[in-house]
Design an enzyme around this catalytic site. Structure first.
Site, PDB file in Angstrom:
ATOM      1  N   HIS A   1       0.633  -1.278  -0.202  1.00 39.86           N
ATOM      2  CA  HIS A   1      -0.023  -0.035  -0.029  1.00 39.86           C
ATOM      3  C   HIS A   1       0.751   1.166   0.014  1.00 39.86           C
ATOM      4  O   HIS A   1       0.165   2.600  -0.301  1.00 39.86           O
ATOM      5  CB  HIS A   1      -0.850   0.113   1.214  1.00 39.86           C
ATOM      6  CG  HIS A   1      -0.586   0.449   2.468  1.00 39.86           C
ATOM      7  ND1 HIS A   1       0.012  -0.802   3.340  1.00 39.86           N
ATOM      8  CD2 HIS A   1       0.041   1.424   3.232  1.00 39.86           C
ATOM      9  CE1 HIS A   1       0.487  -0.355   4.489  1.00 39.86           C
ATOM     10  NE2 HIS A   1       0.447   1.211   4.310  1.00 39.86           N
TER      11      HIS A   1
ATOM     12  N   ASP B   1       0.188  -7.810   1.271  1.00 41.44           N
ATOM     13  CA  ASP B   1       0.535  -6.071   1.610  1.00 41.44           C
ATOM     14  C   ASP B   1       2.047  -6.097   1.733  1.00 41.44           C
ATOM     15  O   ASP B   1       2.568  -5.506   2.425  1.00 41.44           O
ATOM     16  CB  ASP B   1      -0.165  -5.665   2.622  1.00 41.44           C
ATOM     17  CG  ASP B   1       0.213  -4.182   2.910  1.00 41.44           C
ATOM     18  OD1 ASP B   1       0.320  -3.432   1.710  1.00 41.44           O
ATOM     19  OD2 ASP B   1      -0.037  -3.457   3.846  1.00 41.44           O
TER      20      ASP B   1
ATOM     21  N   SER C   1       4.594   2.500   7.990  1.00 41.82           N
ATOM     22  CA  SER C   1       4.203   1.223   7.346  1.00 41.82           C
ATOM     23  C   SER C   1       5.584   0.864   6.416  1.00 41.82           C
ATOM     24  O   SER C   1       6.095   1.721   5.714  1.00 41.82           O
ATOM     25  CB  SER C   1       3.119   1.529   6.352  1.00 41.82           C
ATOM     26  OG  SER C   1       1.913   1.785   6.980  1.00 41.82           O
TER      27      SER C   1
ATOM     28  N   ILE D   1      -2.223  -0.512  11.866  1.00 40.73           N
ATOM     29  CA  ILE D   1      -2.857  -0.255  13.355  1.00 40.73           C
ATOM     30  C   ILE D   1      -4.248  -0.886  13.381  1.00 40.73           C
ATOM     31  O   ILE D   1      -4.915  -0.552  12.222  1.00 40.73           O
ATOM     32  CB  ILE D   1      -2.348   0.919  13.665  1.00 40.73           C
ATOM     33  CG1 ILE D   1      -2.968   1.999  13.109  1.00 40.73           C
ATOM     34  CG2 ILE D   1      -0.857   0.980  13.721  1.00 40.73           C
ATOM     35  CD1 ILE D   1      -2.917   3.385  13.680  1.00 40.73           C
TER      36      ILE D   1
ATOM     37  N   LEU E   1      -7.297 -25.226  -1.417  1.00 36.45           N
ATOM     38  CA  LEU E   1      -8.169 -26.167  -1.270  1.00 36.45           C
ATOM     39  C   LEU E   1      -9.273 -26.198  -1.981  1.00 36.45           C
ATOM     40  O   LEU E   1     -10.023 -27.270  -2.574  1.00 36.45           O
ATOM     41  CB  LEU E   1      -8.053 -26.630   0.064  1.00 36.45           C
ATOM     42  CG  LEU E   1      -8.846 -28.058   0.686  1.00 36.45           C
ATOM     43  CD1 LEU E   1      -7.961 -29.206   0.010  1.00 36.45           C
ATOM     44  CD2 LEU E   1      -8.789 -28.011   2.305  1.00 36.45           C
TER      45      LEU E   1
END
Length: 500
Positions: free
Chosen positions: A132, A162, A238, A256, A294
């Site tokens: 991001h 991410d 980040s 957060i 799966l």
């Protein structure tokens, strides 16, 4: 025979005794002095016990920080966006007459800038950060701690974890090799390093509060296995480093759980270094991340559910639906099966199971231990490949509702006609009864039942009418009833305790 007087003999004995005592006394003094000179205490036995000094408390992490901080950098990612903007004079009659129908449009280029952090993880300049932070960026620059600013190239990015990998070219680069996040324990001290709010590199301290967390929720389609920490993480952190007190990289700071107004409340999440390393390796080798699948929806087995299924203990994850044509269907996995182990390792957590499957290469053969009709069975499954378009049919959990005769469950139901099934976006051929109303104070409402939910089974028996439903609930007696609910095409198992 001549005898010395008794008094003289006693006097001579006393002198000898005094002499012996003096020798012993002097010997003890010398021994004590020798022990003191060696810093030891004389012991009565022949065993020597070395004193153990108390370990000084850890009152500074400056040495650790000075070693790792140069590897944590600031990332500035710019995204140029062209947005058409109507002329401010277009509504003015004078200018409208001047320009006629040719109302001038003024395309305007705006600059969106993301500020984040990253960690250099190799001597040749590969960087780990968050997806991001660089999503959609056309120009990425890295600010080094020594004052240099370097251009960065995007190597690859993976939205579902991410994570992103960048590459810079430079000399004398400090770097951190990802450590083993599996060894991290709840209660370990953790340090978060990054550039919050653009104020400059900052170090915060806390502990590992939990492991295996899922932030946005499993239904988001993302693959999350967060380390939770109360080390303050804020905007700009980040992509930065979460390290232990040995200076090992154990996580990449990601997000957060904000309080009111977006403030930090001490719940931050970091992507474990083992997951980051795996994603990075795949991005470097193939440019994308391939995940096993799966092809089932799974849910948590509650104690009530275990009782309804006749299980002696609460364990495993329950298969709520099987995707047509999936690896699970080909292997013979059925809806209602309880998966208690994979390759011999116990399976009890929905998110952990989903992440474990996804961490494997498509085509990997696994052995599932399943409880079906109170019997353990083993199934060999060759995993399929996860695709982003299929996030809602992956190994996910969902919550659902409940049903019953109007009395014991607190609902009213009606037959499921083809017309109602179409309105509810159900697959052709779906069978069951549809919930028409829910008593807000009843057990069905407490279990999450909603109007429009379709009850397909009660205690693994098909339900086709309100009479079927009533009979099945009556048969449950005082035990919780296990219901299979279909909500707009998505099925899930829930338990309801009928009111008596």
């Amino acid at each position: 025979m001549n005898f010395k007087p008794v008094s003289k003999r006693i006097s001579a004995i006393n002198v000898r005794i005094m002499a012996i005592n003096l020798v012993v006394f002097l010997t003890l003094i010398l021994a004590s002095a020798a022990c003191k000179s060696r810093g030891a205490t004389p012991a009565a036995s022949t065993t020597n016990f070395a004193p153990v000094a108390d370990a000084p408390p850890q009152n500074s992490y400056a040495d650790v920080v000075s070693k790792v901080a140069p590897a944590v950098i600031t990332i500035r990612a710019d995204k140029r966006v062209r947005m058409p903007q109507q002329s401010p004079f277009s509504d003015d009659p004078f200018f409208r007459g001047l320009f006629g129908s040719r109302t001038p449009q003024q395309p305007q280029e705006t600059l969106e800038r993301a500020l984040g952090s990253g960690v250099i993880v190799s001597a040749d300049g590969y960087i780990l950060t968050n997806h991001h932070v660089i999503d959609g960026a056309q120009d990425i620059k890295v600010d080094m701690n020594d004052g240099r600013t370097l251009d960065a190239k995007l190597v690859g990015s993976d939205q579902l974890s991410d994570l992103a990998v960048l590459k810079i070219t430079g000399t004398g680069l400090s770097y951190l090799t990802p450590g083993d996040s599996d060894k991290v324990r709840v209660g370990d001290v953790a340090l978060a390093i990054g550039n919050p709010f653009g104020v400059g590199q900052t170090v915060t301290m806390g502990i590992i509060s939990a492991k295996g967390r899922s932030g946005a929720g499993i239904g988001s389609g993302n693959f999350e296995d967060f380390l939770q920490t109360d080390a303050p993480i804020n905007q700009g952190n980040s992509g930065g480093a979460l390290i232990n007190t040995l200076g090992e990289l154990i996580g990449i700071n990601s997000q957060i759980l904000p309080g009111a107004g977006g403030t930090n409340i001490g719940i931050g999440f970091a992507i474990p270094s083992n997951m980051a390393r795996s994603v990075m390796d795949q991005l470097l080798k193939g440019g994308k991340v391939r995940r096993g699948q799966l092809g089932v929806r799974i849910g948590r087995v509650t104690s009530d559910m275990a009782t309804s299924l006749g299980m002696s203990e609460t364990k495993g994850v329950i298969v709520e639906s099987v995707q047509p044509g999936s690896a699970a269907e080909r292997a013979g996995i059925h809806q209602g099966d309880v998966i208690i182990a994979m390759d011999g390792s116990p399976t009890n957590d929905v998110n952990a199971f989903r992440n474990h499957v996804a961490s494997m290469t498509p085509g990997t053969e696994v052995t599932l231990t399943i409880v079906r009709d109170n019997r353990e069975q083993k199934f060999k499954v060759s995993l399929g490949e996860f695709t982003a378009q299929n996030t809602k049919t992956g190994e996910e959990s969902d919550t659902g509702p409940n049903a019953g005769g109007a009395g014991k469950l607190g609902v009213t139901v009606e037959p499921l006609t083809p017309e109602i099934a179409s309105e509810l976006s159900l697959r052709p051929g779906t069978q069951g009864v549809v919930v028409d109303s829910v008593d807000p104070a009843g057990p069905a409402a407490a279990a999450g039942i909603q109007r429009g939910d379709v009850i397909q089974e009660v205690n693994r028996q098909p339900v086709r009418s309100s009479a079927d439903l009533r009979a099945a609930i009556d048969k449950s007696g005082n035990k919780p009833a296990l219901l299979l609910i279909n909500r707009r095409g998505e099925t899930s198992f829930v338990t309801v305790r009928p009111q008596q």
